[in-house]
Write a protein that holds these residues in place. Structure first.
Motif, PDB file in Angstrom:
ATOM      1  N   ILE A  20       0.864  -1.168  -0.025  1.00 27.19           N
ATOM      2  CA  ILE A  20      -0.029   0.073   0.138  1.00 27.19           C
ATOM      3  C   ILE A  20       0.728   1.353  -0.022  1.00 27.19           C
ATOM      4  O   ILE A  20       0.472   2.218  -0.762  1.00 27.19           O
ATOM      5  CB  ILE A  20      -0.852  -0.100   1.210  1.00 27.19           C
ATOM      6  N   GLY A  21       1.916   1.188   0.854  1.00 27.21           N
ATOM      7  CA  GLY A  21       2.849   2.420   0.969  1.00 27.21           C
ATOM      8  C   GLY A  21       3.408   2.532  -0.616  1.00 27.21           C
ATOM      9  O   GLY A  21       3.582   3.720  -0.906  1.00 27.21           O
ATOM     10  N   ALA A  22       4.023   1.589  -1.177  1.00 16.35           N
ATOM     11  CA  ALA A  22       4.540   1.677  -2.584  1.00 16.35           C
ATOM     12  C   ALA A  22       3.363   2.053  -3.465  1.00 16.35           C
ATOM     13  O   ALA A  22       3.740   2.937  -4.230  1.00 16.35           O
ATOM     14  CB  ALA A  22       5.063   0.299  -2.891  1.00 16.35           C
ATOM     15  N   LEU A  23       2.289   1.647  -3.229  1.00 19.69           N
ATOM     16  CA  LEU A  23       1.049   2.243  -4.217  1.00 19.69           C
ATOM     17  C   LEU A  23       0.942   3.670  -4.007  1.00 19.69           C
ATOM     18  O   LEU A  23       0.711   4.377  -5.090  1.00 19.69           O
ATOM     19  CB  LEU A  23      -0.113   1.382  -4.026  1.00 19.69           C
ATOM     20  N   ALA A  24       0.855   4.193  -2.771  1.00 21.38           N
ATOM     21  CA  ALA A  24       0.603   5.551  -2.267  1.00 21.38           C
ATOM     22  C   ALA A  24       1.808   6.318  -3.089  1.00 21.38           C
ATOM     23  O   ALA A  24       1.263   7.474  -3.850  1.00 21.38           O
ATOM     24  CB  ALA A  24       0.611   5.440  -0.993  1.00 21.38           C
ATOM     25  N   GLU A  25       2.967   5.880  -2.854  1.00 20.99           N
ATOM     26  CA  GLU A  25       4.140   6.467  -3.291  1.00 20.99           C
ATOM     27  C   GLU A  25       4.074   6.669  -5.022  1.00 20.99           C
ATOM     28  O   GLU A  25       4.277   7.657  -5.380  1.00 20.99           O
ATOM     29  CB  GLU A  25       5.640   6.002  -3.004  1.00 20.99           C
ATOM     30  N   SER A  26       3.627   5.641  -5.593  1.00 21.45           N
ATOM     31  CA  SER A  26       3.472   5.526  -7.044  1.00 21.45           C
ATOM     32  C   SER A  26       2.383   6.406  -7.293  1.00 21.45           C
ATOM     33  O   SER A  26       2.707   7.251  -8.593  1.00 21.45           O
ATOM     34  CB  SER A  26       3.246   4.155  -7.523  1.00 21.45           C
ATOM     35  N   THR A  27       1.359   6.360  -6.702  1.00 22.26           N
ATOM     36  CA  THR A  27       0.235   7.431  -7.008  1.00 22.26           C
ATOM     37  C   THR A  27       0.580   8.903  -6.876  1.00 22.26           C
ATOM     38  O   THR A  27       0.372   9.816  -7.851  1.00 22.26           O
ATOM     39  CB  THR A  27      -0.898   7.107  -6.072  1.00 22.26           C
TER      40      THR A  27
END
Length: 154
Positions: free
Chosen positions: A96-103
């Motif tokens: 989720i953290g990686a997805l948030a950073e990517s977003t």
């Protein structure tokens, strides 16, 4: 000598002859239905009770041990499941953290593209405006030259 139904019946018939029907029946009711060797004594019952009690204690100890082993096994399995679940949650949080950073990166990129497009559009608009202004000025200068030429001639 073993007591059989036939021998009991013969005894009853003889007692009827000697004592009468009622007294023979009363006396026969007080005799055991089997031989005296087959009648259990209080001592026999006490011994059987002691053995049964000992057997029950043995089974209770074995059962308690089995239950304790089962509980220990379940605790190990529950601990392993809890650890596995914690690991899964850590992995999900990381994803989720990686997805948030990517977003966030995508939004920054889109904002930059919008800003660059706006700057490019503003530059094109300025260039077009200047080109049109110079064209108007050139047309006005040409018209003024024509008017001046007519006035000089005339």
């Amino acid at each position: 000598m073993a007591i059989t139904e036939e021998s009991r019946h013969r005894l009853y018939q003889r007692l009827e002859e000697v004592l009468g029907v009622d007294q023979a029946a009363v006396l026969m009711e007080h005799l055991p239905p089997v031989g005296w060797a087959d009648v259990a004594t209080k001592r026999d019952l006490d011994a059987a009770t002691a053995l049964t009690s000992k057997d029950l204690q043995t089974y209770a100890v074995a059962t308690r041990h089995d239950v304790e082993m089962a509980v220990a096994g379940l605790r190990l399995e529950i601990g392993a499941l809890a650890e596995s679940t914690r690991s899964e949650f850590v992995a999900v949080r990381s994803e989720i953290g990686a997805l948030a950073e990517s977003t966030r990166s995508e939004f920054v990129s889109v904002r930059s593209e919008i800003a660059a497009s706006g700057d490019r559009l503003r530059a094109e608009w300025r260039r077009d405006l200047l080109t049109q202004t110079f064209a108007i000025l050139a047309a006005n200068a040409a018209a003024a030259g024509v008017v001046l030429g007519v006035l000089r001639l005339g």
